[in-house]
Scaffold this motif. Structure first.
Motif, PDB file in Angstrom:
ATOM      1  N   GLU A   1     -21.653   3.730  20.440  1.00  0.00           N
ATOM      2  CA  GLU A   1     -21.540   4.943  21.249  1.00  0.00           C
ATOM      3  C   GLU A   1     -21.125   6.096  20.350  1.00  0.00           C
ATOM      4  O   GLU A   1     -20.268   5.952  19.479  1.00  0.00           O
ATOM      5  CB  GLU A   1     -20.518   4.756  22.369  1.00  0.00           C
ATOM      6  CG  GLU A   1     -20.450   5.943  23.318  1.00  0.00           C
ATOM      7  CD  GLU A   1     -19.575   5.676  24.531  1.00  0.00           C
ATOM      8  OE1 GLU A   1     -19.584   6.517  25.449  1.00  0.00           O
ATOM      9  OE2 GLU A   1     -18.888   4.639  24.551  1.00  0.00           O
ATOM     10  N   THR A   2     -21.743   7.256  20.535  1.00  0.00           N
ATOM     11  CA  THR A   2     -21.407   8.459  19.787  1.00  0.00           C
ATOM     12  C   THR A   2     -21.155   9.594  20.773  1.00  0.00           C
ATOM     13  O   THR A   2     -21.188   9.397  21.996  1.00  0.00           O
ATOM     14  CB  THR A   2     -22.550   8.866  18.831  1.00  0.00           C
ATOM     15  OG1 THR A   2     -23.629   9.430  19.585  1.00  0.00           O
ATOM     16  CG2 THR A   2     -23.040   7.667  18.023  1.00  0.00           C
TER      17      THR A   2
ATOM     18  N   GLY B   1     -23.610   9.862  23.463  1.00  0.00           N
ATOM     19  CA  GLY B   1     -23.703   8.789  24.443  1.00  0.00           C
ATOM     20  C   GLY B   1     -24.045   7.455  23.785  1.00  0.00           C
ATOM     21  O   GLY B   1     -24.168   7.336  22.569  1.00  0.00           O
ATOM     22  N   THR B   2     -24.211   6.445  24.618  1.00  0.00           N
ATOM     23  CA  THR B   2     -24.587   5.117  24.124  1.00  0.00           C
ATOM     24  C   THR B   2     -26.084   5.059  23.866  1.00  0.00           C
ATOM     25  O   THR B   2     -26.543   4.371  22.957  1.00  0.00           O
ATOM     26  CB  THR B   2     -24.178   4.031  25.134  1.00  0.00           C
ATOM     27  OG1 THR B   2     -22.772   4.146  25.405  1.00  0.00           O
ATOM     28  CG2 THR B   2     -24.461   2.638  24.592  1.00  0.00           C
ATOM     29  N   THR B   3     -26.848   5.760  24.662  1.00  0.00           N
ATOM     30  CA  THR B   3     -28.278   5.952  24.426  1.00  0.00           C
ATOM     31  C   THR B   3     -28.574   7.443  24.501  1.00  0.00           C
ATOM     32  O   THR B   3     -27.748   8.236  24.973  1.00  0.00           O
ATOM     33  CB  THR B   3     -29.145   5.196  25.445  1.00  0.00           C
ATOM     34  OG1 THR B   3     -28.920   5.748  26.759  1.00  0.00           O
ATOM     35  CG2 THR B   3     -28.824   3.701  25.450  1.00  0.00           C
TER      36      THR B   3
ATOM     37  N   CYS C   1     -31.095   4.505  20.535  1.00  0.00           N
ATOM     38  CA  CYS C   1     -29.749   3.952  20.499  1.00  0.00           C
ATOM     39  C   CYS C   1     -29.467   3.498  19.073  1.00  0.00           C
ATOM     40  O   CYS C   1     -30.351   3.508  18.206  1.00  0.00           O
ATOM     41  CB  CYS C   1     -29.578   2.798  21.491  1.00  0.00           C
ATOM     42  SG  CYS C   1     -30.605   1.346  21.149  1.00  0.00           S
TER      43      CYS C   1
END
Length: 376
Positions: free
Chosen positions: A166-167, A170-172, A352
């Motif tokens: 996660e960044t 977001g996660t995706t 992702c």
């Protein structure tokens, strides 16, 4: 390797092997690695190393049932597996299923030669997953094709490896042209070759870009082996290479919700001098603030690497189709894209990340399961 002879010294055990080589094991190392000092289930160390003498006194050693039985002056007895001693007999790192040497590539990697694997076997079979992951680790890039026409199909493949990273995005994430973008990826403009999120303390490892639609004019995906460019620079201009390895520069990202910054070099080496990471993103580089006396030389070095990112001799171009997903090592392979015209069709990639640590762990686990399956 079998043992031919054992020679006991108070502070050392000398093992002579069947090939007539010998290894000296200090007694402190033998006691530190005695199986009795490990938790029986977790295999974590329980031994307090400071509770031992600096050089425990060894009194005897003999072979019994695949172990070397060691007796010490303080009354301790160790049963050391011969296999454990043999694995360390050359004083080298233990074998590692993740230790896959990178195969460097330049423009010899093409759309026709990039490793390509079908999604269904990867999702269903460990040996197919292992083959794809090994190729991806070796070349830093591979394509997974025939994915189902749903947004989560690429994520399913990524999660066969491990947890998603996660960044602040977001996660995706969705790579589409959208209003009020906080990143150039969310526009239709051309993106020069770069690595993602060099502003993070640890940039994401493997990136997964699943193409759901690519109907617009333009929008070809660009890739280059950052390790190959670095090695060529090392050969052609050693001083430029040194500066890019030694001088940290600022990378930063900020929007309404985040302000993430680090100082790191463009090229990271391991202790043996091998290139292990590239951080290159001209859009996220901050204001260079190294000492003024080295600044002109640093700019020359930085421009030399930048020039290689523009050189067609390093470039792989792919026009991804719906149902294809490109997977690449974000800390090795630079990526970018040609501009596209959103008025001519829809372009949508779903992305992702999986960190290198997760990737490495899965390779090691697969080495066990695939080997066990072959032996059965």
């Amino acid at each position: 390797m079998t043992i031919d002879d054992l020679l006991v010294h108070p502070d050392t055990l000398v093992v002579t092997w069947a090939d007539n080589t010998s290894t000296s094991f200090p007694t402190i190392w033998l006691r530190d690695n005695c199986p009795s000092g490990l938790h029986p289930q977790t295999h974590e160390r329980l031994l307090d190393l400071l509770a031992l003498d600096a050089s425990p006194v060894l009194t005897s050693a003999q072979i019994a049932h695949g172990d070397v039985v060691l007796s010490y002056e303080d009354g301790h007895a160790s049963h050391m597996p011969v296999a454990l001693l043999s694995a360390d007999r050359r004083g080298q790192r233990a074998s590692d299923a993740d230790a896959i040497a990178p195969q460097l590539w330049r423009a010899d990697m093409t759309a026709a030669t990039v490793p390509r694997y079908a999604a269904a076997p990867i999702l269903a079979e460990d040996h197919a997953l292992n083959a794809w992951m090994q190729a991806t680790a070796k070349y830093g890039i591979a394509i997974v094709d025939h994915l189902e026409d749903r947004t989560s199909a690429g994520v399913d493949v990524a999660q066969r490896i491990g947890f998603l990273r996660e960044t602040n995005f977001g996660t995706t994430f969705e790579v589409i042209n959208k209003p009020d973008p906080n990143n150039l990826a969310y526009t239709s403009v051309a993106l020069p070759l770069h690595t993602d999120l060099p502003n993070q303390e640890v940039p994401p490892g493997y990136q997964f870009l699943h193409c759901l639609a690519n109907e617009a004019t333009g929008g070809g995906s660009l890739f280059a082996d950052g390790f190959a460019m670095a090695e060529d620079l090392r050969t052609e201009d050693p001083e430029a290479f040194r500066l890019l390895c030694e001088v940290p520069i600022p990378f930063r990202f900020n929007d309404r919700d985040a302000d993430i910054r680090v100082y790191e070099p463009v090229i990271t080496l391991d202790r043996s001098g091998e290139v292990i990471e590239i951080r290159y993103n001209a859009h996220l580089a901050g204001i260079f603030d190294m000492p003024s006396e080295i600044m002109p030389d640093y700019y020359r070095a930085y421009r030399a690497y930048m020039a290689k990112t523009r050189d067609p001799k390093y470039r792989l171009t792919l026009k991804l189709k719906g149902g294809e997903m490109v997977v690449f090592d974000n800390r090795r392979v630079l990526h970018g894209r040609d501009s596209f015209d959103p008025a001519t069709g829809f372009r949508h990639l779903h992305g992702c990340y999986v960190d290198r640590g997760e990737f490495s762990s899965r390779l090691r686990m697969l080495a066990r399961t695939v080997s066990a399956a072959k032996a059965a």
